[in-house]
Write a protein that holds these residues in place. Structure first.
Motif, PDB file in Angstrom:
ATOM      1  N   ASP A  71      -3.413   1.741  -0.641  1.00  9.83           N
ATOM      2  CA  ASP A  71      -3.062   3.032  -0.527  1.00  9.83           C
ATOM      3  C   ASP A  71      -2.555   3.847  -0.124  1.00  9.83           C
ATOM      4  O   ASP A  71      -3.048   5.186   0.789  1.00  9.83           O
ATOM      5  CB  ASP A  71      -3.929   3.695  -1.970  1.00  9.83           C
ATOM      6  N   ARG A  87       2.478   5.518  -1.836  1.00 12.32           N
ATOM      7  CA  ARG A  87       2.688   7.243  -2.883  1.00 12.32           C
ATOM      8  C   ARG A  87       4.325   7.800  -2.653  1.00 12.32           C
ATOM      9  O   ARG A  87       4.660   8.601  -4.203  1.00 12.32           O
ATOM     10  CB  ARG A  87       1.848   8.196  -2.627  1.00 12.32           C
ATOM     11  N   HIS A 135      -2.764   7.591  -7.879  1.00 15.59           N
ATOM     12  CA  HIS A 135      -2.349   8.760  -7.209  1.00 15.59           C
ATOM     13  C   HIS A 135      -0.980   8.992  -6.732  1.00 15.59           C
ATOM     14  O   HIS A 135      -0.864  10.848  -7.024  1.00 15.59           O
ATOM     15  CB  HIS A 135      -3.083   9.061  -5.260  1.00 15.59           C
TER      16      HIS A 135
END
Ligand SMILES: [Zn+2]
Length: 234
Positions: free
Chosen positions: A92, A97, A137
């Protein structure tokens, strides 16, 4: 059940080719039958899912992408974006993202679907956890706030609020989609992933059928269902 609004634009973020079909292919068919627009975002091209170490990986990942393109089209999805991260090596990260945020700002979904990163009761691939976290996120806060990745707006991709999220593979599902009418199409879509035949151990229909029956029982209203955990980001 939480009140899921009927989605019109759905972005599915999966770790590997075949994940969206296996976890929610019946729902995809039901939603596209109802006129919804669906787009797949696949983070890796599944290069570790090979029968032996001698296989040519370039050809193999091309095969896996072709299989995913065919099955997504068969279920009525509009298209697939491949990010081509290496299978089994996903984290992540802020970079991931940014890639997912760009797709959210480009496609502007009202519903995003991805892996439940916190499921505990059964084995979970590390890429599934990483992609679930990164997608959540990205849906909040990064795609919401124009201060994240401001170069997107310069390229014409404004910030976007995705109001609803469904997580698949959850150990605490609370939302169920009826797949009685589309289960057969889901199996046919999964059978298009010919390179994964060995992984399914020839028991694709049985495994998927048991899963759909269990979800149907949990729903208390459907014979066959797919199960999700609802997250309200509205
Ligand atoms: Zn997977």
């Amino acid at each position: 059940m939480p009140s899921l609004e009927t989605p019109e634009r759905i972005l599915i973020v999966g770790a590997h080719p075949d994940d969206p079909d296996a976890f929610c292919g019946g729902s995809v068919a039901a939603w596209t039958d109802g006129g919804a627009e669906v787009w797949y975002l696949i983070v890796t091209s599944g290069d570790k899912g090979v029968p032996d170490a001698e296989t040519d990986l370039t050809t193999f990942t091309e095969t896996r992408e072709q299989e995913q393109l065919s099955s997504a089209e068969y279920l009525g999805a509009q298209g697939v974006t491949f990010l081509r991260y290496l299978d089994g090596e996903v984290f992540d990260s802020l970079e991931l993202r940014e890639r997912i945020t760009l797709e959210i700002r480009r496609f502007k979904p009202d519903l995003m679907i991805t892996h439940d990163p916190l499921t505990r009761n059964y084995r979970q691939h590390p890429d599934h956890r990483a992609v679930g976290f990164a997608a959540l996120h990205s849906a909040f806060p990064t795609s919401h706030l124009p201060t994240f990745f401001p170069q997107h707006a310069q390229d014409g991709y404004e910030s976007h609020v995705t109001r609803q999220v469904l997580l698949f593979g959850s150990d605490k599902p609370d939302t169920f989609i009826d797949v009685g009418a589309t289960f057969e199409r889901k199996i046919e879509a999964l059978e298009m992933h010919v390179s994964q035949e060995a992984a399914f151990h020839g028991a694709l229909r049985e495994r998927m059928g048991q899963r759909a029956e269990t979800a149907g029982e949990q729903s208390g209203q459907y014979d066959l269902a797919e199960a999700f955990l609802f997250v309200d980001l509205g």
